[in-house]
Scaffold this active site. Structure first.
Site, PDB file in Angstrom:
ATOM      1  N   GLU A   1      10.960  -4.198   5.655  1.00 35.89           N
ATOM      2  CA  GLU A   1      10.010  -3.498   6.527  1.00 35.89           C
ATOM      3  C   GLU A   1      10.584  -3.319   7.929  1.00 35.89           C
ATOM      4  O   GLU A   1      10.176  -2.428   8.656  1.00 35.89           O
ATOM      5  CB  GLU A   1       8.668  -4.239   6.567  1.00 35.89           C
ATOM      6  CG  GLU A   1       7.998  -4.356   5.201  1.00 35.89           C
ATOM      7  CD  GLU A   1       7.651  -3.031   4.536  1.00 35.89           C
ATOM      8  OE1 GLU A   1       7.826  -1.967   5.154  1.00 35.89           O
ATOM      9  OE2 GLU A   1       7.198  -3.049   3.384  1.00 35.89           O
TER      10      GLU A   1
ATOM     11  N   TYR B   1       0.808  -1.222   0.000  1.00 32.66           N
ATOM     12  CA  TYR B   1       0.000   0.000   0.000  1.00 32.66           C
ATOM     13  C   TYR B   1       0.839   1.270   0.000  1.00 32.66           C
ATOM     14  O   TYR B   1       0.314   2.372   0.073  1.00 32.66           O
ATOM     15  CB  TYR B   1      -0.900   0.008   1.248  1.00 32.66           C
ATOM     16  CG  TYR B   1      -0.094  -0.145   2.529  1.00 32.66           C
ATOM     17  CD1 TYR B   1       0.509   0.948   3.126  1.00 32.66           C
ATOM     18  CD2 TYR B   1       0.087  -1.405   3.100  1.00 32.66           C
ATOM     19  CE1 TYR B   1       1.283   0.799   4.269  1.00 32.66           C
ATOM     20  CE2 TYR B   1       0.855  -1.557   4.242  1.00 32.66           C
ATOM     21  CZ  TYR B   1       1.441  -0.445   4.817  1.00 32.66           C
ATOM     22  OH  TYR B   1       2.214  -0.600   5.936  1.00 32.66           O
ATOM     23  N   GLY B   2       2.172   1.110  -0.082  1.00 32.03           N
ATOM     24  CA  GLY B   2       3.043   2.287  -0.003  1.00 32.03           C
ATOM     25  C   GLY B   2       4.047   2.269  -1.130  1.00 32.03           C
ATOM     26  O   GLY B   2       3.685   2.119  -2.298  1.00 32.03           O
ATOM     27  N   SER B   3       5.335   2.368  -0.766  1.00 29.03           N
ATOM     28  CA  SER B   3       6.384   2.417  -1.784  1.00 29.03           C
ATOM     29  C   SER B   3       6.390   1.152  -2.653  1.00 29.03           C
ATOM     30  O   SER B   3       6.809   1.196  -3.806  1.00 29.03           O
ATOM     31  CB  SER B   3       7.741   2.610  -1.117  1.00 29.03           C
ATOM     32  OG  SER B   3       7.986   1.580  -0.186  1.00 29.03           O
ATOM     33  N   LEU B   4       5.898   0.031  -2.116  1.00 29.94           N
ATOM     34  CA  LEU B   4       5.887  -1.218  -2.898  1.00 29.94           C
ATOM     35  C   LEU B   4       4.770  -1.252  -3.951  1.00 29.94           C
ATOM     36  O   LEU B   4       4.670  -2.208  -4.709  1.00 29.94           O
ATOM     37  CB  LEU B   4       5.796  -2.436  -1.979  1.00 29.94           C
ATOM     38  CG  LEU B   4       7.020  -2.628  -1.074  1.00 29.94           C
ATOM     39  CD1 LEU B   4       6.811  -3.770  -0.104  1.00 29.94           C
ATOM     40  CD2 LEU B   4       8.285  -2.847  -1.891  1.00 29.94           C
TER      41      LEU B   4
ATOM     42  N   ALA C   1       4.977   0.728  -6.281  1.00 33.87           N
ATOM     43  CA  ALA C   1       5.789   1.061  -7.455  1.00 33.87           C
ATOM     44  C   ALA C   1       6.524  -0.201  -7.920  1.00 33.87           C
ATOM     45  O   ALA C   1       7.355  -0.734  -7.193  1.00 33.87           O
ATOM     46  CB  ALA C   1       6.787   2.161  -7.105  1.00 33.87           C
TER      47      ALA C   1
END
Length: 174
Positions: free
Chosen positions: A85, A17-20, A22
């Site tokens: 993480e 849900y964040g940088s991943l 991309a």
């Protein structure tokens, strides 16, 4: 199939849900872009974190987080994600709904460890992150992966902090 054979290679679903979100970041970490599908995690909220460019999620009633599920994550890849993480997150199994079929499935996701963290605020915006932070984040992630391959690798938080504090500048807070 015998029990030992099935234990050899589990494949996991991981909700990101964040940088991943991309593909470029995932590709640096896992050396491939696994198949994925857009998904919704209900009863969670995606926060910005003061002094960090990546988000946190925590359970919040009547909220939802959009993201995607990465399919077919192997055990070694899950270990890489766990290390990436680091201690700030804990991996939990959650139920997500796929957007294209509303099918529900179980997936791992990374939930912020400190639910009373005073540095969490507002809402984290992926599109803004892509424009402002993605290129640097990919460089930091590349450094993290190179570190991982060393016998004495640093934890990800140390890699992050050394990358973003190279010139003793304050890390971005937007």
């Amino acid at each position: 199939m015998s029990a030992s054979a099935s234990a050899v290679q589990h494949h996991h679903n991981v909700f990101v849900y964040g940088s991943l979100l991309a593909d470029d970041v995932v590709k640096v970490l896992l050396k491939r872009v696994p198949p994925s599908s857009s998904a919704i995690l209900h009863s969670f909220h995606r926060f910005s974190i003061k002094g960090r460019v990546y988000p946190a999620i925590l359970p919040v009633e009547n909220k939802k987080v959009t993201g995607k599920v990465l399919f077919g994550i192997t055990n070694p890849e899950l270990d890489i994600l766990d290390t990436f993480e680091d201690v700030e997150y804990e991996r939990r199994t959650v139920e997500v709904s796929l957007m294209d079929s509303s099918e529900k499935l179980q997936a791992h996701t990374y939930v912020w460890s400190d639910k009373n963290d005073p540095n969490l605020y507002g809402v984290w915006d992926f599109e803004e992150w892509k424009q402002v932070h993605m290129n640097d984040f990919i460089k930091m992630t590349t450094g993290f992966v190179e570190e991982l391959e060393q016998p004495e690798s640093k934890p990800r938080v140390a890699t992050y902090e050394s990358f973003y504090n190279q010139d003793d500048q304050n890390p971005p807070t937007s």
